[in-house]
Design an enzyme around this catalytic site. Structure first.
Site, short mmCIF file in Angstrom:
data_model
loop_
_atom_site.label_atom_id
_atom_site.label_comp_id
_atom_site.label_asym_id
_atom_site.label_seq_id
_atom_site.Cartn_x
_atom_site.Cartn_y
_atom_site.Cartn_z
N GLY A 190 -59.31 -26.93 9.78
CA GLY A 190 -58.23 -26.17 9.18
C GLY A 190 -57.16 -25.89 10.22
O GLY A 190 -57.42 -25.98 11.42
N HIS A 209 -55.46 -16.05 11.34
CA HIS A 209 -54.38 -16.59 12.20
C HIS A 209 -53.02 -16.18 11.64
O HIS A 209 -52.14 -15.74 12.37
CB HIS A 209 -54.41 -18.12 12.23
N CYS A 230 -61.93 -23.02 17.85
CA CYS A 230 -60.54 -22.85 17.42
C CYS A 230 -59.65 -23.76 18.26
O CYS A 230 -59.78 -23.79 19.48
CB CYS A 230 -60.13 -21.39 17.62
ZN LIG Z 1 -58.27 -21.05 14.93
#
Ligand SMILES: [Zn+2]
Length: 179
Positions: free
Chosen positions: A45, A145, A99
């Site tokens: 993502g 985020h 991440c």
């Molecule tokens: Zn992230």
């Protein structure tokens, strides 16, 4: 616009993004760029601010992960969400996450087991997403985020400091290698 993966402590990752009110060519360009970076970096993502776009847009494709872990049986999902908001949360699971904005960092944090998200699609139509398991976790990570909340915020202050010190040290070493 200067599209590139933004890594912590870039300040765009600390600020809430703006609501999208343009469903046009400009939005399409942003989304195309997001797919490009997400696939290039092999992410599952991506939130818009992770490549410098200060708007509430996320893309995700769980097939990226399906390829790596075939034992996962959930149906793969690919979607673009604009102005997404979590409206319901239920349960709790421990989730181990990485991440793209924190290269090399992997941490285990609590997440809701199920979330309901309301959003718009790229055409500006209302969508509702009922999610659980892996999809629910990706949605929570990316929507955080967009709200300026990095996943390290879920660690205790002490643990966060340990993780960040190690991350910043590896960042510095990588810069030295490049120099
Ligand atoms: Zn992230």
């Amino acid at each position: 616009m200067d599209y590139r993966i933004r890594t912590w402590p870039d300040k765009i990752l600390k600020e809430p993004t703006k609501e999208v009110d343009f469903f046009d060519e400009r939005l399409k360009e942003y989304i195309d760029k997001m797919w490009e970076f997400m696939y290039k970096e092999e992410g599952v993502g991506l939130a818009a601010n992770q490549i410098g776009i200060p708007y509430q847009i996320l893309v995700l494709d769980t097939t990226v992960r399906e390829k790596r872990r075939e034992e996962e049986k959930e149906d793969p999902v690919k979607m673009v969400l604009v102005n997404p908001k979590i409206v319901e949360k239920e349960g709790e699971v421990q989730s181990t996450e990485g991440c793209l904005s924190f290269p090399g960092v992997q941490i285990t944090i609590p997440r809701a087991k199920r979330v309901k998200v309301v959003a718009k699609n790229e055409k500006g139509e209302d969508v509702v997403v009922e999610s659980q398991e892996f999809l629910a976790i990706v949605l929570q990570h990316e929507i955080d985020h967009l709200n300026g909340i990095p996943f390290i915020n879920y660690l205790s202050p002490l643990k966060r400091k340990l993780v960040l010190d190690k991350y910043l040290k590896s960042l510095k070493e990588r810069e030295l290698e490049r120099a």
